[in-house]
Design an enzyme around this catalytic site. Structure first.
Site, PDB file in Angstrom:
ATOM      1  N   MET A  45       0.745  -1.129   0.048  1.00  0.00           N
ATOM      2  CA  MET A  45      -0.043   0.064   0.040  1.00  0.00           C
ATOM      3  C   MET A  45       0.920   1.202   0.052  1.00  0.00           C
ATOM      4  O   MET A  45       0.442   2.394   0.427  1.00  0.00           O
ATOM      5  CB  MET A  45      -1.038   0.020   1.211  1.00  0.00           C
ATOM      6  CG  MET A  45      -1.905  -1.220   1.056  1.00  0.00           C
ATOM      7  SD  MET A  45      -3.470  -1.017   2.176  1.00  0.00           S
ATOM      8  CE  MET A  45      -2.962  -0.561   3.746  1.00  0.00           C
ATOM      9  N   LEU A  48       6.753   2.828   1.844  1.00  0.00           N
ATOM     10  CA  LEU A  48       7.574   1.804   1.740  1.00  0.00           C
ATOM     11  C   LEU A  48       8.677   2.242   2.808  1.00  0.00           C
ATOM     12  O   LEU A  48       9.275   3.367   2.988  1.00  0.00           O
ATOM     13  CB  LEU A  48       8.232   1.564   0.576  1.00  0.00           C
ATOM     14  CG  LEU A  48       7.175   1.427  -0.665  1.00  0.00           C
ATOM     15  CD1 LEU A  48       8.059   1.094  -2.009  1.00  0.00           C
ATOM     16  CD2 LEU A  48       6.276   0.334  -0.316  1.00  0.00           C
ATOM     17  N   GLY A  51      10.962  -3.031   5.713  1.00  0.00           N
ATOM     18  CA  GLY A  51      10.393  -4.498   5.425  1.00  0.00           C
ATOM     19  C   GLY A  51       9.917  -4.737   4.175  1.00  0.00           C
ATOM     20  O   GLY A  51       9.957  -5.714   3.605  1.00  0.00           O
ATOM     21  N   HIS A  52       9.438  -3.681   3.624  1.00  0.00           N
ATOM     22  CA  HIS A  52       8.994  -3.704   1.950  1.00  0.00           C
ATOM     23  C   HIS A  52      10.254  -3.997   1.119  1.00  0.00           C
ATOM     24  O   HIS A  52      10.267  -4.926   0.167  1.00  0.00           O
ATOM     25  CB  HIS A  52       8.131  -2.628   1.598  1.00  0.00           C
ATOM     26  CG  HIS A  52       7.092  -2.238   2.188  1.00  0.00           C
ATOM     27  ND1 HIS A  52       6.725  -0.936   2.810  1.00  0.00           N
ATOM     28  CD2 HIS A  52       5.802  -2.787   2.259  1.00  0.00           C
ATOM     29  CE1 HIS A  52       5.747  -0.995   3.445  1.00  0.00           C
ATOM     30  NE2 HIS A  52       4.782  -2.029   2.849  1.00  0.00           N
ATOM     31  N   GLN A  76     -10.371  -2.509   2.463  1.00  0.00           N
ATOM     32  CA  GLN A  76      -9.903  -3.216   3.451  1.00  0.00           C
ATOM     33  C   GLN A  76      -9.837  -2.252   4.730  1.00  0.00           C
ATOM     34  O   GLN A  76      -9.389  -2.595   5.770  1.00  0.00           O
ATOM     35  CB  GLN A  76      -8.557  -3.884   3.439  1.00  0.00           C
ATOM     36  CG  GLN A  76      -7.420  -3.062   3.202  1.00  0.00           C
ATOM     37  CD  GLN A  76      -6.296  -3.680   2.570  1.00  0.00           C
ATOM     38  OE1 GLN A  76      -6.019  -4.190   1.686  1.00  0.00           O
ATOM     39  NE2 GLN A  76      -5.165  -3.846   3.671  1.00  0.00           N
ATOM     40  N   GLN A 164       6.055 -11.728   6.986  1.00  0.00           N
ATOM     41  CA  GLN A 164       5.562 -12.062   8.185  1.00  0.00           C
ATOM     42  C   GLN A 164       4.743 -11.480   9.085  1.00  0.00           C
ATOM     43  O   GLN A 164       4.143 -11.964  10.210  1.00  0.00           O
ATOM     44  CB  GLN A 164       6.632 -13.038   8.869  1.00  0.00           C
ATOM     45  CG  GLN A 164       6.409 -14.075   9.965  1.00  0.00           C
ATOM     46  CD  GLN A 164       5.524 -14.796   9.456  1.00  0.00           C
ATOM     47  OE1 GLN A 164       5.456 -15.690   8.948  1.00  0.00           O
ATOM     48  NE2 GLN A 164       4.320 -14.890  10.330  1.00  0.00           N
ATOM     49  N   ASP A 166       2.287  -9.578   9.040  1.00  0.00           N
ATOM     50  CA  ASP A 166       1.100  -9.575   8.869  1.00  0.00           C
ATOM     51  C   ASP A 166       0.788 -11.064   8.862  1.00  0.00           C
ATOM     52  O   ASP A 166       0.326 -11.682   7.762  1.00  0.00           O
ATOM     53  CB  ASP A 166       0.450  -8.731   7.601  1.00  0.00           C
ATOM     54  CG  ASP A 166       0.910  -7.313   7.714  1.00  0.00           C
ATOM     55  OD1 ASP A 166       0.460  -6.773   8.717  1.00  0.00           O
ATOM     56  OD2 ASP A 166       1.458  -6.750   6.941  1.00  0.00           O
ATOM     57  N   VAL A 192      11.020  -7.190   9.366  1.00  0.00           N
ATOM     58  CA  VAL A 192      12.163  -6.461   9.445  1.00  0.00           C
ATOM     59  C   VAL A 192      11.848  -5.719  10.777  1.00  0.00           C
ATOM     60  O   VAL A 192      10.814  -4.857  10.925  1.00  0.00           O
ATOM     61  CB  VAL A 192      12.581  -5.640   8.378  1.00  0.00           C
ATOM     62  CG1 VAL A 192      13.655  -4.835   8.651  1.00  0.00           C
ATOM     63  CG2 VAL A 192      12.749  -6.716   7.315  1.00  0.00           C
TER      64      VAL A 192
END
Ligand code: PAF
Length: 296
Positions: A45, A48, A51-52, A76, A164, A166, A192
């Site tokens: 989404m 960034l 982690g992305h 969502q 991970q 989410d 991360v």
């Protein structure tokens, strides 16, 4: 941005092609496929963070072409959630993705993805989709699975990568892929963390300095759960909840230990791998985290 593949003007990085239409991304991906290249999709989404970028780097290792989607999916978000204030940082996102060699960014508008407005046809996430995050955010996972399945159909990737952090989303996406025989391999990339343990999240930027400090209760509760794992479920829950006792300004939403295979709560006496899920509200910001433990 148009339906055509366009380039942004970043003098340092090789800018990814930015595509805004479904027809445009299908065409761009098809051109790579005609040349025999494999494709990985990283759905995001935007806003960034590292982690992305870990997902992007892993995608680069397993496929020839990396497509990142950037779409703040209205389906969502529930009423009163942060859809309108969700951070939108397309320029800096594109610069970061360019530095990591991403070929294509698919950033459609809501009208492109949902031309009729509210969609009637949705993927339902079932019972597990109503638990934990789903209990606090009714309909959230139906919205996630609906947009993820649309993205899979649009891009038709060989691989799709999810973080991970989410954990419930990952479980539900993997189950959807199995249940609906979707021809994509899902790869899950470890969470991360900041040096002090806070899981990276686009929502961390909502936190002021004090809230940022308080938010450490989430990762501290997971560390406490891990230390107590050999003593069984009750100890795990007591120790993990204890991490929140020390902090004002944070409200625990749920703390639960689930069976990684079913995502249903484990019961006292259970042994073996289990996942601890935690969610808390720090001011107006909801944060989640999770960790794997081995119950003794
Ligand atoms: O994890 C997210 O950022 C979103 O839920 C996703 C998978 C991109 C779907 O909108």
């Amino acid at each position: 941005m148009t339906g055509e593949t366009t380039s942004t003007a970043d003098p340092v990085a090789s800018a990814p092609g930015l595509v805004g239409t479904i027809a445009g991304i299908r065409e761009a991906v098809a051109a790579h496929r005609r040349d025999g290249r494999t494709v990985a999709l990283v759905p995001t989404m935007g806003a960034l963070h590292d982690g992305h970028l870990a997902l992007v780097r892993r995608a680069r290792e397993i496929a020839d072409v990396v497509v990142v989607s950037i779409f703040v999916n209205p389906l969502q978000f529930g009423a009163g959630e942060d859809l309108d204030r969700y951070p939108r940082t397309l320029e800096s996102d594109l610069a970061a993705l360019g530095r990591d060699g991403v070929e294509l960014v698919f950033a459609p508008t809501a009208a492109e993805m949902y031309p009729a407005g509210e969609v009637e046809t949705r993927v339902t996430a079932g019972h597990v989709g109503t638990l934990y995050e789903g209990a606090s955010r009714p309909g959230h996972f139906d919205g996630v699975l609906t947009v993820v399945s649309k993205l899979f159909h649009i891009v038709q990737p060989d691989h799709a990568l999810f973080g991970q952090k989410d954990a419930q989303q990952v479980f539900l996406v993997q189950r959807m892929v199995r249940d609906l025989d979707l021809p994509v391999r899902v790869e899950v990339v470890p969470t991360v963390r900041e040096p002090d343990g806070l899981a990276m999240s686009s929502r961390n930027r909502y936190l002021d300095a004090e809230q940022r400090r308080i938010a450490l209760a989430l990762s501290e509760s997971l560390a406490a759960a891990e230390s107590a794992a050999a003593d069984g479920l009750d100890e795990v829950l007591a120790e993990a909840a204890g991490a929140f006792g020390d902090h004002d300004g944070i409200e625990l939403d749920y703390l639960v230990v689930v069976d990684p295979e079913t995502f249903l709560p484990v019961v006292e006496g259970a042994a073996g791998p289990a996942r601890v899920l935690v969610a808390a509200r720090v001011g107006a910001t909801r944060l989640i985290d999770n960790g794997l433990i081995t119950l003794g």
